[in-house]
Motif scaffolding. Structure first.
Motif, PDB file in Angstrom:
ATOM      1  N   VAL A  71      38.341  11.288  39.991  1.00 24.35           N
ATOM      2  CA  VAL A  71      36.893  11.418  40.073  1.00 24.35           C
ATOM      3  C   VAL A  71      36.569  12.534  41.054  1.00 24.35           C
ATOM      4  O   VAL A  71      37.080  12.559  42.172  1.00 24.35           O
ATOM      5  N   SER A  73      33.356  14.001  43.066  1.00 20.59           N
ATOM      6  CA  SER A  73      31.987  13.655  43.447  1.00 20.59           C
ATOM      7  C   SER A  73      31.293  14.879  44.014  1.00 20.59           C
ATOM      8  O   SER A  73      31.835  15.567  44.878  1.00 20.59           O
ATOM      9  N   HIS A 137      29.214  11.612  39.928  1.00 20.28           N
ATOM     10  CA  HIS A 137      30.627  11.265  39.794  1.00 20.28           C
ATOM     11  C   HIS A 137      31.098  11.764  38.436  1.00 20.28           C
ATOM     12  O   HIS A 137      30.655  11.271  37.400  1.00 20.28           O
ATOM     13  N   ARG A 139      34.066  11.776  36.068  1.00 18.47           N
ATOM     14  CA  ARG A 139      35.282  11.007  35.820  1.00 18.47           C
ATOM     15  C   ARG A 139      36.083  11.674  34.693  1.00 18.47           C
ATOM     16  O   ARG A 139      35.533  12.023  33.662  1.00 18.47           O
TER      17      ARG A 139
END
Length: 143
Positions: A71, A73, A137, A139
């Motif tokens: 992930v 961010s 986020h 992913r």
């Protein structure tokens, strides 16, 4: 990490004009195998969004977390947002301030970024943390 730096360099003039700094917490050897074209679109939209909307003189922080998959961010202060805005962020043509006359933003960037993330097999979501930072986020599908 290299793609993040390339994106930042491309948008550097805008960042400098608003004195937005980049805080990069991604290991130098960090690599992900994915579609580089889609990744550049996502990074460009998320970085551009932060440069345009973070308070002048503030920063964009990008962090990597591999504790549960991969992930990235993207976080910047967003004191004008509240939790009711979050479901709307990825809506096409939605802009927080409908009275804005800034025509350089169409309101499509975040919806495009989310579609690109999904096409790569991952996802893109947002939260507003306790310090009023907007955190996206990104992913990645691993495996």
């Amino acid at each position: 990490r290299q793609t993040i730096k390339e994106t930042w360099n491309l948008l550097g003039e805008q960042a400098t004009g608003r004195t937005i700094a980049l805080q990069l917490d991604v290991p130098p050897d960090s690599v992900v195998e994915t579609d580089p074209r889609l990744l550049r679109i996502i990074f460009s939209n998320l970085v551009s969004n932060a440069i345009a909307h973070a308070p002048e003189g503030d920063s964009l922080t990008i962090r990597e977390d591999r504790s549960n998959g991969l992930v990235l961010s993207f976080s910047n202060p967003a004191p004008w947002l509240d939790s009711s805005d979050l479901p709307l962020l990825f809506e096409r043509l939605w802009r927080h301030d409908q009275a804005r006359t800034d025509s350089s933003h169409t309101g499509l960037g975040l919806s495009i970024a989310r579609i690109c993330a999904e096409r790569m097999g991952g996802g893109l979501d947002a939260e507003l943390d306790a310090q009023k930072n907007l955190v996206f986020h990104l992913r990645f599908a691993i495996g």
